[in-house]
Design an enzyme around this catalytic site. Structure first.
Site, mmCIF file in Angstrom:
data_model
loop_
_atom_site.group_PDB
_atom_site.id
_atom_site.type_symbol
_atom_site.label_atom_id
_atom_site.label_comp_id
_atom_site.label_asym_id
_atom_site.label_seq_id
_atom_site.Cartn_x
_atom_site.Cartn_y
_atom_site.Cartn_z
ATOM 1 N N HIS A 156 2.198 12.890 -0.692
ATOM 2 C CA HIS A 156 1.831 12.723 0.719
ATOM 3 C C HIS A 156 0.573 13.526 1.047
ATOM 4 C CE1 HIS A 156 2.854 12.327 5.122
ATOM 5 N NE2 HIS A 156 2.105 13.421 5.163
ATOM 6 N N GLU A 157 0.594 14.803 0.711
ATOM 7 C CA GLU A 157 -0.560 15.648 1.035
ATOM 8 C C GLU A 157 -1.791 15.219 0.249
ATOM 9 O OE1 GLU A 157 -0.370 17.276 3.606
ATOM 10 O OE2 GLU A 157 1.813 17.354 3.790
#
Length: 704
Positions: free
Chosen positions: A487-488
């Site tokens: 995600h990051e």
């Protein structure tokens, strides 16, 4: 290097080689001290103010070069230096650093507030937009101009002069309160420790979590096992400890952080209570909205977003809640029946939910998260993540060298197939004291075109809070942590793979807040593809990849309790929007009472009377998501639909790592950054407007 950076570097030598004034390359983290902050800002604020004065001067002609370019050249070094200070505050907090940050925050806020309120600058920008020059500008520059004009309006430039001082004071107070909120959460989290010396109380807790707890106690020179409220220490207790009283103790300490109950539950001081802080922030936001002529802060927040109105957002959340509720009710009924019948827990308390859920998952799908975790050692996970990125986007990721703020932080570089540097990123994966909880991406430097056709390459920070390696083995991650990392990294790719040369709209800059989660949530999908996991897993003891049969059980369990989790996110999002629209900060109802109301209406799981979760809701009180938390769900619709294009491509190419679709995604979404509206980028990639079908299908909530 541009003119302002040259000036700052010259000043750096005059200021005893202050590392915060060196913009020749990456920050000199290991040399930066709290005492450098004030003197560096003296120089940078003076340079920036001089540029503002020149641009405001009636004798200065209203052109792109004289106003926009000149201001950016002077303010970017200031933003970068203050960004380094903010980053260090988040990942390496110390009392002297906190004091220096606090001392300088008012003047930084004052500068940016005065810039946003400048009617003279606003008039210059309007003149540029109305001039023949505007028609000759690139799409990116025109978009940047529109964003800047909107920024002046929201910054109070159109306010009567007698209202501007109050507006500026509101900005300063909000900045101070936001920082204090974050500090209180960190301090309360750091303050708590539970030392267990009776090993029999630790039954059920995985060995690696116990090893970390033993190591933490040893560091303090104490016998036994030390547990803290940092997530990698706290959550394994909630999820695995057979000792119900131990789970209850940890739960109560966690949910009362930064509240009026904190002292009673052993993790704080009275001055860390965020209850009054929340009301003050909400009152200031409401006053800001009224000064700007809006009915609520929710309306102000949505001006630069995709959603048209708070009513539209709440309607979207209600519709999604209605679709999720039957699944959530089924989840909750099953969990209660299982807990009562199999675990003897007839009254399912909040400290039992994660424990009972894990036991139900193990019984139903015949695997535990702990078993899966052993297949995800850090080196293999990073190798697999980088491989996905390299295949999809035709880049290479290589280890790099630079000064960092902690020995655990590392630097990598992203290069083209020909070896040209495209971007760099720092990665800092482990939880520790002095580091804010959660996971995030932040930009250290944005991409822009410099004189002579040279490019300033983007640099990102990727920060997580996973369990550090212990006992000579590499760190191992849960599958959820792997998803968080992807995600990051998705945010990072949005920042790093931009091809836009205008700083204000390159990468994530200028992207509507409710679309900014699209690239991050998009990347999560690859963590559910066996072709990706086979390459990304190697058992920490045997080196064997994740067995296909175990993966199939994980896939079957993918949407385990997704109905409940969806309603939980809707509670957060709805609470946030109601706080910033219909809630009266000066009224009798408390923030906590509103949270209970929303939870009772929207969720199937009751909110425990002790829970003070709003007091640690940093996203909206310290993280820029005020009246914007809904964007996680909003962008999930977009990201699921985008990923469906890769699923469609896989039917022809045999792989979701389809390079042609990846190239199109990079070209139409990642490369353009904020240089055009997000909906245009989405439709350019997908060929149509977004549809919710893929989100419901991925979440196991589609009607067959």
């Amino acid at each position: 290097m541009d003119q302002a950076a040259n000036q700052a570097n010259t000043a750096s030598h005059a200021n005893g080689d202050n590392p915060l004034l060196d913009f020749t390359d990456l920050p000199r983290f290991s040399e930066i001290r709290p005492e450098h902050i004030g003197p560096a800002l003296d120089v940078l604020l003076a340079t920036a103010q001089a540029a503002v004065d020149r641009a405001e001067d009636p004798a200065t002609e209203a052109t792109w070069a004289n106003a926009v370019e000149a201001l950016e050249a002077a303010t970017e070094p200031l933003g970068r230096a203050w960004g380094v200070v903010g980053h260090l505050s988040a990942v390496a907090d110390t009392p002297p650093l906190r004091q220096a940050h606090s001392d300088n925050l008012p003047r930084m806020t004052e500068f940016w507030s005065s810039l946003g309120q400048s009617l003279a600058l606003y008039d210059k920008y309007k003149a540029i937009a109305a001039s023949p020059e505007f028609a000759t500008m690139s799409t990116a520059r025109r978009q940047l101009m529109e964003n800047e004009l909107r920024g002046f309006r929201l910054g109070g430039a159109e306010l009567p002069e007698d209202k501007k001082p109050r507006f500026a004071a509101i900005q300063e107070q909000q900045a101070q309160l936001s920082k204090a909120f974050s500090d209180h959460v960190l301090d309360a989290t750091n303050a708590y420790a539970l030392l267990i010396e009776d090993e029999s109380r630790l039954s059920g807790i995985p060995e690696d979590a116990l090893e970390a707890a033993r190591h933490a106690a040893e560091k303090d020179g104490k016998p036994g096992w030390k547990f803290t409220l940092h997530f990698p220490s706290y959550f394994p207790v909630l999820q695995y400890a057979d000792d119900r009283a131990l789970r209850q103790t940890m739960y109560e300490a966690s949910v009362t952080r930064a509240s009026e109950l904190a002292e009673q539950y052993g993790q704080g001081k009275a001055e860390w209570d965020n209850t009054a802080n929340m009301r003050e922030q909400l009152a200031l936001r409401r006053e800001e909205a009224q000064l700007l002529g809006y009915a609520s802060f929710g309306e102000v927040s949505l001006v630069p977003k995709m959603a048209e109105s708070p009513a539209e957002v709440l309607r979207f959340l209600d519709e999604l809640a209605a679709k999720a509720r039957p699944y959530a009710e089924k989840d909750w009924d099953e969990l209660k029946a299982f807990a009562a019948g199999e675990l003897g827990l007839s009254d399912l308390s909040p400290w039992d939910v994660a424990y009972a859920s894990e036991k139900l998952r193990e019984q139903r799908y015949a695997f535990s998260e702990q078993e899966v975790k052993q297949y995800f050692p850090e080196p293999q996970v990073l190798k697999g993540l980088f491989s996905v990125v390299e295949k999809l986007f035709s880049v290479r990721i290589e280890a790099d060298q630079a000064q960092t703020w902690h020995e655990d932080a590392r630097l990598f570089r992203v290069v083209s197939p020909e070896g040209e540097l495209l971007a760099q990123f720092y990665i800092d994966l482990y939880a520790r004291e002095g580091k804010r909880g959660g996971a995030w991406m932040d930009d250290a430097r944005g991409r822009k075109l410099l004189d002579g056709g040279r490019v300033q390459t983007p640099v990102a920070y990727l920060t997580c809070n996973f369990t550090a390696p212990v006992g000579g083995k590499p760190a191992v991650f849960t599958h959820d942590e792997v998803i968080t990392l992807f995600h990051e990294f998705g945010h990072g790719l949005h920042h790093m793979l931009t091809q836009v040369g205008e700083l204000g709209v390159s990468g994530i800059n200028g992207v509507e807040w409710d679309a900014v989660e699209l690239p991050s949530q998009f990347m999560e999908n690859f963590c559910w593809e066996y072709e990706v996991l086979a390459d990304m897993t190697a058992h920490v003891d045997t080196g064997e990849p994740l067995p296909r049969e175990l993966f199939e059980r994980m896939l079957a369990a993918k949407n385990f309790q997704n109905g409940m989790m969806t309603l939980r996110q809707i509670v957060f999002s709805s609470f946030d929007m109601h706080l910033h629209t219909s809630f009266d900060p000066a009224g009798e109802k408390s923030v906590l009472a509103l949270s209970r109301e929303i939870n009772d209406r929207a969720h199937v799981v009751p909110q425990h009377p002790l829970s003070r979760w709003p007091n640690t809701f940093s996203h909206i009180f310290a993280g820029g998501y005020a009246a914007g938390y809904y964007s996680y769900k909003w962008a999930e619709v977009l990201s699921a639909d985008v990923y469906a294009a890769f699923e469609e491509a896989a039917k022809l190419s045999g792989t979701v790592l389809d390079a042609e679709t990846g190239a199109r995604y990079r070209r139409e979404i990642l490369s353009v950054g904020g240089s055009r509206p997000a909906m245009e980028s989405f439709t350019a990639f997908r060929g149509r407007a977004p549809q919710i079908d893929a989100l419901l299908r991925h979440g196991g909530m589609a009607v067959a």
